[in-house]
Design an enzyme around this catalytic site. Structure first.
Site, PDB file in Angstrom:
ATOM      1  N   VAL A  84      24.549  80.678  49.057  1.00  0.00           N
ATOM      2  CA  VAL A  84      25.545  81.430  48.289  1.00  0.00           C
ATOM      3  C   VAL A  84      24.876  82.010  47.047  1.00  0.00           C
ATOM      4  CG1 VAL A  84      27.645  81.240  46.902  1.00  0.00           C
ATOM      5  CG2 VAL A  84      27.499  80.087  49.120  1.00  0.00           C
ATOM      6  N   CYS A 142      26.518  58.323  42.445  1.00  0.00           N
ATOM      7  CA  CYS A 142      26.395  56.873  42.598  1.00  0.00           C
ATOM      8  C   CYS A 142      25.780  56.235  41.358  1.00  0.00           C
ATOM      9  CB  CYS A 142      25.585  56.491  43.829  1.00  0.00           C
ATOM     10  SG  CYS A 142      25.748  54.725  44.208  1.00  0.00           S
ATOM     11  N   ASP A 190      30.785  65.957  44.716  1.00  0.00           N
ATOM     12  CA  ASP A 190      30.101  65.765  43.443  1.00  0.00           C
ATOM     13  C   ASP A 190      30.222  66.940  42.480  1.00  0.00           C
ATOM     14  OD1 ASP A 190      29.274  63.359  44.485  1.00  0.00           O
ATOM     15  OD2 ASP A 190      27.258  64.044  44.998  1.00  0.00           O
ATOM     16  N   LYS A 242      31.059  59.765  41.431  1.00  0.00           N
ATOM     17  CA  LYS A 242      30.529  60.707  42.420  1.00  0.00           C
ATOM     18  C   LYS A 242      29.839  59.909  43.532  1.00  0.00           C
ATOM     19  CE  LYS A 242      29.968  64.401  38.999  1.00  0.00           C
ATOM     20  NZ  LYS A 242      31.049  65.259  39.479  1.00  0.00           N
ATOM     21  N   THR A 243      30.621  59.530  44.538  1.00  0.00           N
ATOM     22  CA  THR A 243      30.106  58.732  45.647  1.00  0.00           C
ATOM     23  C   THR A 243      30.601  59.300  46.969  1.00  0.00           C
ATOM     24  OG1 THR A 243      32.013  57.215  45.727  1.00  0.00           O
ATOM     25  CG2 THR A 243      30.237  56.655  44.180  1.00  0.00           C
ATOM     26  N   CYS A 267      31.397  51.674  45.008  1.00  0.00           N
ATOM     27  CA  CYS A 267      29.971  51.506  44.744  1.00  0.00           C
ATOM     28  C   CYS A 267      29.562  50.110  45.212  1.00  0.00           C
ATOM     29  CB  CYS A 267      29.691  51.681  43.250  1.00  0.00           C
ATOM     30  SG  CYS A 267      27.936  51.692  42.846  1.00  0.00           S
TER      31      CYS A 267
END
Length: 556
Positions: A224, A307, A444, A452-453, A487
């Site tokens: 993109v 993570c 994310d 963010k996992t 996590c």
């Protein structure tokens, strides 16, 4: 005079006065180009007056009038010649500086990437979204037709992208979907922690992208270049134009290795490694096995990162190996965290601290890695505490495990989709864009305050799938995302603290306490991580099978 720096060769500004010419000369500029036609404004200084003052000082000056709002391809070609032939640094001006900046962007469009141009002009205070299609097309005006049109376009074919495609098709099999991603390979990134501990092989964490794209989804193997949200178009490299009814943005994030001076030159050698990269995780395990004594440092950068537990997972598993082989007593372990806490959800900290003490690891908060000298095995940390002034700390090491700084991809950061921090700006409950209702985001890259996992993306995929289809008129309930993330903190080989939580640090355990107490190390949680989560990922999440997921519905 409002001078805007573009690069070392050119700066631009709004209309200048005769008196400004001396200042331009004193600042070291060698040439001036005027892009404003005489007589455009009643209070405008004529070019002849500026020319006279410039030539008196020995400056080369050129008059290239361009009509406001009508920058032609030919104008950009002429200015490209000026950039190549006039002495630099050059000073260019028009009424506001926009025309001069636009001409520079179009003239350099065949030499710089679209992201580089948009980032540079944005820093100078100029918005080039109106000519982004021309920039993508090498500075030339493209046709206004769309190459392809889809009901839904998904940007990114990582965990979030493939999952949301599969979830959409489970609900509406006949929707026309395209996914855009130039990568040939798809990685199971949560597995890299176990690769770095010798539990998984690298091959267990990788599959070809073509084998995972859901049947019925068109794969556009491009990068993109830019977004045109008002026109509902995505621009690809090569100026391919993709139109959509709904857009889902989930390209993941960027690992900013270059933000740490010297790091890229020493990764994979000199004892410097990272589980954040597929090719380096095996080197982590190699170093762990070789290490018998000395200084080992594990680092964690400023948030947000993917993570957030991964940096300390590497430490725990390494220490467990050294403890089991009898060498930990001879190894000095440091955990250097740019933040001020070990883990963001307080309920899990006691269990983690018990392992920090067990492994006799030294915690150093507010220590941000800024430089690595690999050959001399030296790491440099900037220490900035809440009540202290900045200090540069030098640490020698025998092994260094680095978690890199992270940000949104460049083409996202320069787009109209982001907030002030460069992340896609969404409503944290519906994951719908705050300004463009036909756009959603997950994974994310978006700015909801969740971990963010991959587990977060697994929960977000059905929310976005259902909400997008609801907006399109399908009989699907709108749902909300509660911030869920997971996590699995690998505190030793065979035991995990299964941290599961949502917005505000609210604990959201999947299993009852009698089965898995998420605040304590668990062998069952390790079994889940090692044996069950990989097939859940490959055969469940990426196939649209939403096991153990039921987002909350919104009442109409």
């Amino acid at each position: 005079m409002d001078i805007r720096y573009i690069n070392k060769n050119i700066s631009v500004s709004p209309q200048i006065s005769v008196a400004d010419v001396q200042a331009i000369f004193d600042l070291g500029f060698k040439s001036i180009v005027c892009h404003r036609p005489d007589g455009e404004g009643s209070d405008q200084v004529s070019f002849t007056e500026i020319q006279k003052a410039a030539e008196a000082l020995g400056l080369q000056i050129v008059y290239q009038p361009v009509i406001s709002g009508k920058v032609m391809d030919e104008d950009a070609e002429v200015f490209k010649t000026h950039l190549e032939t006039l002495p630099s640094p050059m000073f260019a001006y028009c009424r506001t500086g926009t025309r001069s900046t636009t001409l520079w962007a179009l003239a350099l469009a065949d030499q710089l990437t679209t992201s580089e141009i948009l980032h540079t002009t944005k820093l100078a205070g100029y918005d080039m979204s109106g000519v982004v299609r021309r920039i993508v097309n090498g500075g030339k005006t493209p046709s206004d037709s769309n190459d392809q049109t889809f009901d839904i376009v998904v940007v990114g074919a990582g965990a979030a992208g493939i999952s949301v495609c599969a979830s959409i098709l489970e609900r509406a099999p006949n929707v026309k979907i395209a996914v855009i991603d130039p990568a040939d390979i798809h990685y199971y990134q949560p597995g890299w922690t176990l690769v770095g501990a010798g539990v998984f092989t690298p091959e267990e964490t990788v599959k070809t992208m073509s084998s995972l794209i859901p049947k019925g989804v068109t794969w556009l193997k491009h990068a993109v270049a830019a977004f045109e949200p008002k026109q509902k178009r995505v621009l690809l490299d090569g100026c391919h134009t993709i139109a959509y009814d709904k857009l889902i943005v989930c390209p993941g994030l960027k690992l900013d290795w270059d933000k740490i001076e010297g790091l890229t030159h020493t990764l994979g050698k000199n004892g410097v490694t990272s589980n954040y990269r597929f090719d380096l995780a095996p080197y982590t395990w190699e170093l762990v096995q070789q290490c018998k004594s000395g200084k080992v440092i594990f680092t964690q950068p400023p948030m947000p990162i993917k993570c957030a537990g991964a940096p300390q997972k590497a430490m725990y598993l390494s220490c467990d190996h050294w403890l089991s082989t009898g060498v930990l007593k001879d190894i000095d372990v440091d955990f250097c965290n740019a933040g001020g806490v070990l883990f963001g959800v307080k309920e899990y900290v006691p269990a983690l601290m018990s392992y920090v003490e067990k492994y006799n690891a030294n915690l150093h908060f507010f220590h941000n890695l800024v430089k690595v000298d690999g050959p001399n095995k030296t790491a440099y940390f900037q220490q900035i505490g809440p009540d202290t002034s900045a200090e540069l700390i030098e640490k020698k090491f025998d092994m260094l495990h680095v978690a890199p700084p992270q940000s949104a991809p460049d083409f996202i950061k320069v787009s109209p989709l982001v907030d002030d921090n460069g992340w896609v700006d969404v409503d944290q409950a519906t994951l719908q864009h705050k300004h463009f209702p036909d756009i959603y985001s997950l994974g994310d890259v978006m700015n909801a305050p969740n971990a963010k996992t991959a587990a977060a993306a697994r929960m977000q995929a059905p929310v976005v799938a259902g909400n997008v289809l609801h907006d399109m008129g399908y009989k699907v309930k709108r749902t909300i995302y509660n911030g869920y993330g997971s996590c699995p903190l690998t505190v030793e080989k065979g035991k995990i603290v299964l941290a599961e939580f949502g917005y505000g640090g609210t604990m959201l355990p999947t299993f009852p306490t009698w089965l898995i107490d998420s605040t304590k190390p668990s062998r069952l949680a390790w079994f889940l991580k090692e044996k069950l989560l990989p097939p859940i990922y490959w055969q469940g999440m990426l196939k649209g099978r939403e096991w153990l997921i039921k987002p909350k519905e919104i009442s109409e």
